[in-house]
Enzyme design. Structure first.
Site, PDB file in Angstrom:
ATOM      1  N   LYS A  23       0.853  -1.195   0.000  1.00 28.42           N
ATOM      2  CA  LYS A  23       0.000   0.000   0.000  1.00 28.42           C
ATOM      3  C   LYS A  23       0.888   1.244   0.000  1.00 28.42           C
ATOM      4  CE  LYS A  23      -3.890   2.006   2.662  1.00 28.42           C
ATOM      5  NZ  LYS A  23      -4.793   1.834   3.818  1.00 28.42           N
ATOM      6  N   SER A  34     -10.150   0.008   7.196  1.00 30.25           N
ATOM      7  CA  SER A  34      -9.601   0.040   5.842  1.00 30.25           C
ATOM      8  C   SER A  34      -8.948  -1.240   5.351  1.00 30.25           C
ATOM      9  CB  SER A  34      -8.593   1.179   5.723  1.00 30.25           C
ATOM     10  OG  SER A  34      -9.278   2.377   5.544  1.00 30.25           O
ATOM     11  N   SER A  92      -9.897   2.236   2.886  1.00 28.56           N
ATOM     12  CA  SER A  92      -8.987   2.940   2.022  1.00 28.56           C
ATOM     13  C   SER A  92      -8.008   2.026   1.283  1.00 28.56           C
ATOM     14  CB  SER A  92      -8.167   3.939   2.842  1.00 28.56           C
ATOM     15  OG  SER A  92      -7.323   3.259   3.760  1.00 28.56           O
TER      16      SER A  92
END
Ligand code: GLN
Length: 490
Positions: free
Chosen positions: A77, A181, A157
């Protein structure tokens, strides 16, 4: 079966047996990434780095010095700092920022031999539940509802991580979870993700959103795959003062779906008004599955649940407003310096241009609730509520070992479907309470909606009982036998 369709555990076994090389595995995934650019799952692809790392993994496998993830293709990420590789948090304000150091979690994964395919897209600074706030553009889910060609959100997210894992572009990915998330995007895309106990994974080198809530965790296609990744990601780090100095169990070795003797709590407050009947049925199915695996179930009360979202949306923006003060155009990334500007003009211009709407909204809410006149009314009050929520869980865990709830109140939705920020925040209703309490929690795909979209169930454990969470996750995974794949996967 193609190489990209193997689970991480199958890849480990195949590499160990020399059924294929890390180089072959890397090439197959590099090709899959290139063939799926329409998903916009990556902010940056790093194929050359992946090839070099795969070569090193092959050499280590040959020499017998391979780490536990040697040759396994993963994505990181883009909230994790990666040394020498641009890291943006999907924000214009960090465009061009190349960290001179590696986050502890990504260092551990790469040190264990994992091969990094690239940096994964996310909501800007991890603020969002749909991946629509990214400055790098929205991430598209590989899933489509049956009979529809509409593009759907992957959740957020960690939407890039979820999309990439679901579409078989990587075997696993890192996520971060501040209020859901990891779990919500996992649920939306039919994959598995676990947020460990706060402090299990070091936050060093992870771009901060809300420091008292932020926690890293793995996202992968099976519970066992998550267990392998989690064991590598966890561990004490002197560079993070909230990092827990405790031994890390071998989660994969200890996996067992036998739940005899375990009691699963069903929190009645999660049966919210207007709960989608499909979600209610999934939850009931999950209860039956865990009973089948030998567990007993009990109703429990978490009376302060309804205050969790309001408390979270005060505490998280408060911490974010403070953490994001460092992006001022002086030290990192973007700088906007208008003709004849003063220092404060530069700050203003840089931050106005560099931050997107949602991030600006959070900064404004955060500074407001921390301001002298309102601190006690909002921030102090929210902190008190947070304590009550943590106590609710402590009390519930007197009569059960684990909690079972839905992960999200709906399946994945269409882009633009939640234009009102408050409506978007409501999507986090089931994931936020355990974040406030710092508890380990995981989402496992457990069924499909009427139009064929994945739905997830959430397991919440006592502090440090990731193993119990993973074991119940394995029981759900076996019973649900979720074999559906997104349509765009060949
Ligand atoms: N959706 C939540 C938020 O926008 C949670 C985000 C996260 O966990 N990073 O704050």
């Amino acid at each position: 079966m193609s190489l990209t369709d193997l689970t991480l555990s199958q890849m480990r076994a195949g590499l160990a047996a020399r059924a294929f090389s890390a180089a072959e595995l890397a090439e197959a995934h590099i090709a899959a990434v290139a063939a799926n650019r329409h998903l916009n799952a990556f902010t940056l692809e790093t194929p050359d780095l992946a090839r070099a790392q795969a070569e090193a993994a092959d050499a280590a496998l040959k020499a017998g010095t391979a780490g536990p993830l040697a040759g396994v293709p993963i994505g990181i990420k883009d909230l994790f700092c990666t040394k020498g590789v641009e890291t943006t948090a999907a924000s214009n304000i960090l465009k061009g920022f190349v960290p001179p150091y590696e986050s502890t979690v990504s260092a551990k994964l790469l040190g264990a031999g994992a091969v990094m395919l690239g940096k994964l897209n996310l909501d800007e600074f991890a603020m969002g539940s749909s991946n629509e706030t990214s400055a790098a553009g929205r991430v598209i889910s590989p899933w489509k509802a049956s009979g529809s060609d509409a593009e759907l959100v992957p959740g957020g997210s960690s939407g890039g991580s979820a999309s990439a894992v679901a579409a078989r572009l990587v075997a696993g990915a890192t996520g971060t979870d501040t209020g859901g998330s990891i779990r919500q995007p996992a649920a939306f895309t039919g994959i598995t993700g676990i947020k460990p106990t706060y402090g299990r994974c070091s936050r060093y080198g992870i771009i901060a959103f809300a420091s008292s809530l932020d926690q890293a965790g793995p996202m992968a296609r099976t519970v066992e795959d998550c267990a392998h990744l989690l064991a590598v990601m966890c561990g004490h780090d002197p560079r993070d003062t909230t990092s827990l100095d405790l031994p890390v169990p071998d989660f994969a070795a200890a996996l067992s779906s036998d739940l005899r003797g375990k009691t699963i709590g069903i929190p009645r407050e999660y049966r919210i008004d207007g709960l989608d009947p499909v979600i209610a049925r999934l939850w009931d199915d999950g209860i039956a599955m865990l009973r089948q695996a030998g567990a007993s179930t009990v109703d429990v009360a978490l009376p302060h649940t309804k205050y969790a979202l309001p408390a979270y949306y005060i505490i998280a923006p408060a911490e974010a407003s403070s953490n994001l003060a460092r992006y001022d155009g002086v030290r990192y990334g973007a700088r906007v310096l208008p003709e004849g500007a003063s220092l404060s003009d530069m700050y203003e211009a840089t931050r106005a241009a560099g931050f997107g709407k949602e991030v600006q909204r959070r900064i404004m809410i955060g500074t407001y609730v921390l301001s002298a006149g309102f601190y006690d009314a909002y921030y102090t009050q929210a902190q008190k509520v947070r304590t009550l929520i943590a106590r609710d869980f402590e009390a519930a865990f007197q009569s059960c070992d684990l909690l079972l709830t839905p992960t999200a109140p709906s399946a994945a939705f269409a882009f633009g479907a939640k234009a009102d920020p408050l409506e978007m925040y409501l999507n986090d209703v089931f994931t936020v309470p355990s974040s406030l309490a710092g508890l380990p929690a995981m989402s496992v795909p457990a069924g499909l909606s009427a139009d064929g979209l994945p739905l997830g169930l959430q397991l919440i454990g006592r502090p440090l009982e990731e193993q119990t969470v993973l074991n119940a996750g394995l029981a759900l995974e076996k019973a649900a036998n979720f074999t559906a794949k997104p349509g765009t996967v060949a």
